[in-house]
Design a protein around this motif. Structure first.
Motif, PDB file in Angstrom:
ATOM      1  N   SER A 106       0.845  -1.205   0.000  1.00 25.73           N
ATOM      2  CA  SER A 106       0.000   0.000   0.000  1.00 25.73           C
ATOM      3  C   SER A 106       0.875   1.248   0.000  1.00 25.73           C
ATOM      4  O   SER A 106       1.923   1.300   0.659  1.00 25.73           O
ATOM      5  N   PRO A 107       0.477   2.266  -0.746  1.00 27.13           N
ATOM      6  CA  PRO A 107       1.295   3.488  -0.830  1.00 27.13           C
ATOM      7  C   PRO A 107       1.181   4.336   0.427  1.00 27.13           C
ATOM      8  O   PRO A 107       0.218   4.230   1.192  1.00 27.13           O
ATOM      9  N   ARG A 108       2.147   5.170   0.611  1.00 26.78           N
ATOM     10  CA  ARG A 108       2.075   6.173   1.679  1.00 26.78           C
ATOM     11  C   ARG A 108       1.101   7.254   1.230  1.00 26.78           C
ATOM     12  O   ARG A 108       1.179   7.763   0.099  1.00 26.78           O
ATOM     13  N   ILE A 109       0.179   7.614   2.127  1.00 25.15           N
ATOM     14  CA  ILE A 109      -0.823   8.651   1.845  1.00 25.15           C
ATOM     15  C   ILE A 109      -0.734   9.688   2.951  1.00 25.15           C
ATOM     16  O   ILE A 109      -0.792   9.356   4.142  1.00 25.15           O
ATOM     17  N   THR A 110      -0.583  10.935   2.574  1.00 25.10           N
ATOM     18  CA  THR A 110      -0.479  12.029   3.554  1.00 25.10           C
ATOM     19  C   THR A 110      -1.576  13.059   3.298  1.00 25.10           C
ATOM     20  O   THR A 110      -2.069  13.195   2.181  1.00 25.10           O
ATOM     21  N   TRP A 111      -1.930  13.802   4.343  1.00 25.38           N
ATOM     22  CA  TRP A 111      -2.930  14.868   4.197  1.00 25.38           C
ATOM     23  C   TRP A 111      -2.607  16.003   5.164  1.00 25.38           C
ATOM     24  O   TRP A 111      -1.825  15.845   6.112  1.00 25.38           O
ATOM     25  N   SER A 112      -3.208  17.151   4.903  1.00 27.48           N
ATOM     26  CA  SER A 112      -2.943  18.334   5.728  1.00 27.48           C
ATOM     27  C   SER A 112      -4.140  19.266   5.726  1.00 27.48           C
ATOM     28  O   SER A 112      -5.004  19.207   4.848  1.00 27.48           O
ATOM     29  N   ASN A 113      -4.190  20.136   6.742  1.00 32.21           N
ATOM     30  CA  ASN A 113      -5.212  21.197   6.876  1.00 32.21           C
ATOM     31  C   ASN A 113      -6.648  20.679   6.837  1.00 32.21           C
ATOM     32  O   ASN A 113      -7.463  21.154   6.043  1.00 32.21           O
ATOM     33  N   PRO A 114      -6.986  19.717   7.682  1.00 36.95           N
ATOM     34  CA  PRO A 114      -8.381  19.260   7.724  1.00 36.95           C
ATOM     35  C   PRO A 114      -9.288  20.333   8.310  1.00 36.95           C
ATOM     36  O   PRO A 114      -8.814  21.284   8.944  1.00 36.95           O
ATOM     37  N   PRO A 115     -10.599  20.198   8.117  1.00 34.74           N
ATOM     38  CA  PRO A 115     -11.535  21.195   8.664  1.00 34.74           C
ATOM     39  C   PRO A 115     -11.492  21.244  10.188  1.00 34.74           C
ATOM     40  O   PRO A 115     -11.175  20.250  10.849  1.00 34.74           O
ATOM     41  N   ALA A 116     -11.813  22.401  10.719  1.00 35.20           N
ATOM     42  CA  ALA A 116     -11.904  22.549  12.177  1.00 35.20           C
ATOM     43  C   ALA A 116     -12.980  21.617  12.725  1.00 35.20           C
ATOM     44  O   ALA A 116     -14.023  21.435  12.111  1.00 35.20           O
ATOM     45  N   GLY A 117     -12.707  21.019  13.865  1.00 29.95           N
ATOM     46  CA  GLY A 117     -13.669  20.120  14.488  1.00 29.95           C
ATOM     47  C   GLY A 117     -13.538  18.673  14.052  1.00 29.95           C
ATOM     48  O   GLY A 117     -14.329  17.822  14.481  1.00 29.95           O
ATOM     49  N   THR A 118     -12.536  18.353  13.233  1.00 29.48           N
ATOM     50  CA  THR A 118     -12.340  16.971  12.784  1.00 29.48           C
ATOM     51  C   THR A 118     -11.986  16.082  13.974  1.00 29.48           C
ATOM     52  O   THR A 118     -11.102  16.409  14.769  1.00 29.48           O
ATOM     53  N   ARG A 119     -12.650  14.928  14.063  1.00 33.46           N
ATOM     54  CA  ARG A 119     -12.396  14.003  15.168  1.00 33.46           C
ATOM     55  C   ARG A 119     -11.881  12.651  14.686  1.00 33.46           C
ATOM     56  O   ARG A 119     -11.373  11.865  15.482  1.00 33.46           O
ATOM     57  N   SER A 120     -12.016  12.364  13.393  1.00 31.81           N
ATOM     58  CA  SER A 120     -11.442  11.136  12.831  1.00 31.81           C
ATOM     59  C   SER A 120     -11.454  11.240  11.308  1.00 31.81           C
ATOM     60  O   SER A 120     -12.037  12.176  10.747  1.00 31.81           O
ATOM     61  N   PHE A 121     -10.787  10.266  10.662  1.00 27.28           N
ATOM     62  CA  PHE A 121     -10.715  10.239   9.197  1.00 27.28           C
ATOM     63  C   PHE A 121     -11.091   8.861   8.675  1.00 27.28           C
ATOM     64  O   PHE A 121     -10.961   7.844   9.367  1.00 27.28           O
ATOM     65  N   VAL A 122     -11.550   8.867   7.420  1.00 27.20           N
ATOM     66  CA  VAL A 122     -11.684   7.644   6.631  1.00 27.20           C
ATOM     67  C   VAL A 122     -10.809   7.817   5.399  1.00 27.20           C
ATOM     68  O   VAL A 122     -10.889   8.850   4.721  1.00 27.20           O
ATOM     69  N   VAL A 195      -9.410  11.228   1.466  1.00 26.59           N
ATOM     70  CA  VAL A 195      -9.350  11.340   2.929  1.00 26.59           C
ATOM     71  C   VAL A 195     -10.564  12.171   3.343  1.00 26.59           C
ATOM     72  O   VAL A 195     -10.699  13.323   2.935  1.00 26.59           O
ATOM     73  N   LYS A 196     -11.421  11.560   4.129  1.00 27.27           N
ATOM     74  CA  LYS A 196     -12.659  12.219   4.546  1.00 27.27           C
ATOM     75  C   LYS A 196     -12.573  12.558   6.032  1.00 27.27           C
ATOM     76  O   LYS A 196     -12.251  11.692   6.846  1.00 27.27           O
ATOM     77  N   ALA A 197     -12.840  13.809   6.381  1.00 28.17           N
ATOM     78  CA  ALA A 197     -12.816  14.269   7.771  1.00 28.17           C
ATOM     79  C   ALA A 197     -14.210  14.116   8.382  1.00 28.17           C
ATOM     80  O   ALA A 197     -15.202  14.563   7.797  1.00 28.17           O
ATOM     81  N   LEU A 198     -14.263  13.503   9.559  1.00 27.79           N
ATOM     82  CA  LEU A 198     -15.548  13.233  10.210  1.00 27.79           C
ATOM     83  C   LEU A 198     -15.680  13.992  11.527  1.00 27.79           C
ATOM     84  O   LEU A 198     -14.681  14.335  12.165  1.00 27.79           O
ATOM     85  N   LYS A 199     -16.924  14.198  11.934  1.00 23.25           N
ATOM     86  CA  LYS A 199     -17.211  14.892  13.190  1.00 23.25           C
ATOM     87  C   LYS A 199     -17.448  13.933  14.347  1.00 23.25           C
ATOM     88  O   LYS A 199     -17.903  14.346  15.418  1.00 23.25           O
ATOM     89  N   VAL A 200     -17.138  12.649  14.143  1.00 24.37           N
ATOM     90  CA  VAL A 200     -17.270  11.641  15.201  1.00 24.37           C
ATOM     91  C   VAL A 200     -15.938  10.909  15.344  1.00 24.37           C
ATOM     92  O   VAL A 200     -15.136  10.846  14.410  1.00 24.37           O
ATOM     93  N   ASN A 219     -20.370   9.641   4.864  1.00 26.62           N
ATOM     94  CA  ASN A 219     -20.954  10.853   4.282  1.00 26.62           C
ATOM     95  C   ASN A 219     -21.937  11.513   5.247  1.00 26.62           C
ATOM     96  O   ASN A 219     -22.098  12.739   5.243  1.00 26.62           O
ATOM     97  N   LEU A 220     -22.596  10.721   6.070  1.00 26.15           N
ATOM     98  CA  LEU A 220     -23.547  11.261   7.035  1.00 26.15           C
ATOM     99  C   LEU A 220     -22.844  12.046   8.145  1.00 26.15           C
ATOM    100  O   LEU A 220     -23.463  12.882   8.812  1.00 26.15           O
ATOM    101  N   GLN A 221     -21.548  11.772   8.349  1.00 24.51           N
ATOM    102  CA  GLN A 221     -20.794  12.424   9.412  1.00 24.51           C
ATOM    103  C   GLN A 221     -19.669  13.318   8.881  1.00 24.51           C
ATOM    104  O   GLN A 221     -18.813  13.752   9.631  1.00 24.51           O
ATOM    105  N   SER A 222     -19.685  13.602   7.608  1.00 23.55           N
ATOM    106  CA  SER A 222     -18.556  14.278   6.969  1.00 23.55           C
ATOM    107  C   SER A 222     -18.530  15.782   7.242  1.00 23.55           C
ATOM    108  O   SER A 222     -19.559  16.457   7.224  1.00 23.55           O
ATOM    109  N   LEU A 223     -17.301  16.291   7.467  1.00 21.93           N
ATOM    110  CA  LEU A 223     -17.055  17.724   7.541  1.00 21.93           C
ATOM    111  C   LEU A 223     -16.412  18.241   6.259  1.00 21.93           C
ATOM    112  O   LEU A 223     -16.326  19.447   6.043  1.00 21.93           O
ATOM    113  N   GLY A 224     -15.957  17.330   5.431  1.00 23.21           N
ATOM    114  CA  GLY A 224     -15.276  17.703   4.198  1.00 23.21           C
ATOM    115  C   GLY A 224     -14.321  16.601   3.788  1.00 23.21           C
ATOM    116  O   GLY A 224     -14.035  15.683   4.569  1.00 23.21           O
ATOM    117  N   GLN A 225     -13.844  16.661   2.554  1.00 19.09           N
ATOM    118  CA  GLN A 225     -12.932  15.632   2.085  1.00 19.09           C
ATOM    119  C   GLN A 225     -11.926  16.204   1.103  1.00 19.09           C
ATOM    120  O   GLN A 225     -12.142  17.246   0.495  1.00 19.09           O
TER     121      GLN A 225
END
Length: 234
Positions: A106-122, A195-200, A219-225
């Motif tokens: 599996s490749p290395r995957i990086t991300w940055s600057n998620p939305p405020a209030g992010t509590r987990s990722f998918v 990378v999807k940012a979630l509020k849970v 998608n029901l818990q998404s803050l942005g992706q």
């Protein structure tokens, strides 16, 4: 015989001034009268539209600034795949079965600057061009903690390399973990890395949840992706 009013000389040019009893000259707008040739008397400028300009409330400018700032923040959330030079999967990331001879790393995957209030990722890798008619989920990782900023290379086949608490769910191969790309010979597919940012903190998923189920619940818990496209062909 009616007497003519005397002609006064002021500056350059002559003109008659006749007295008018019981009335005063009417001014139009905010302009003033002046005598031709008199440099000491200057007309007052007429400023049209000044009242409309002053009617714009300062709060309107503040709201516009906040809207621009919010748009900029959303655009900053990004994802990248350092192990895909030139936007293409390399041989080590290809599947090691079904006619492919890759390393299934599996490749290395990086991300940055998620939305405020992010509590987990998918995090997911999805082949939208697969011949199934509904795409193909190659890798799905849920409950990635908010403090994480990457999945290291090889984490798809080594759960110990995943961030603490992260969980791999079933792919369309019927098992959890990473299954590399293996498009038909002569075809090049686009693989959507998301990378999807979630509020849970965690998704409540049934056992053996599919990629489609994870997609709906996240998608029901998404803050942005954030998404990027990596290509692979044979």
């Amino acid at each position: 015989m009616r007497e003519e009013a005397p002609i006064l000389r002021r500056g350059v040019g002559d003109f008659p001034i006749r007295p008018v009893i019981g009335s005063a000259p009417k001014l139009i707008g905010r302009a003033s009268m002046s005598l031709p040739g008199d440099p000491t008397l200057k007309p007052r400028p007429i400023h049209r539209g000044r009242r409309m300009h002053r009617s714009i409330h300062p709060a309107l400018f503040l709201l516009c600034g906040l809207a621009v700032a919010a748009t900029g923040q959303a655009a900053d959330f990004s994802v990248s795949v350092p192990d895909a030079p030139g936007g293409r999967f390399a041989a080590p990331q290809f599947l090691d079965k079904m006619g492919c001879t890759g390393g299934n790393v599996s490749p290395r995957i990086t991300w940055s600057n998620p939305p405020a209030g992010t509590r987990s990722f998918v995090v997911s890798v999805y082949d939208k061009d697969a011949m199934t008619g509904s795409g193909w989920w190659h890798w799905v990782v849920v409950n990635v903690p908010a403090r994480a900023t990457e999945l290291p290379a090889g984490a798809g086949t080594d759960p110990k390399a995943l961030p603490a608490g992260a969980l791999q769910t079933n792919t369309d191969g019927g098992y959890p973990g990473y299954g590399g790309p293996c498009p038909p010979v002569g075809q090049t597919h686009d693989y959507v890395v998301t990378v999807k940012a979630l509020k849970v903190d965690q998704l409540q998923l049934p056992p053996n949840a599919t990629g489609a189920m994870v997609g709906m619940m996240s998608n029901l818990q998404s803050l942005g992706q954030a998404t990027t496209i990596v290509r692979a062909g044979r």
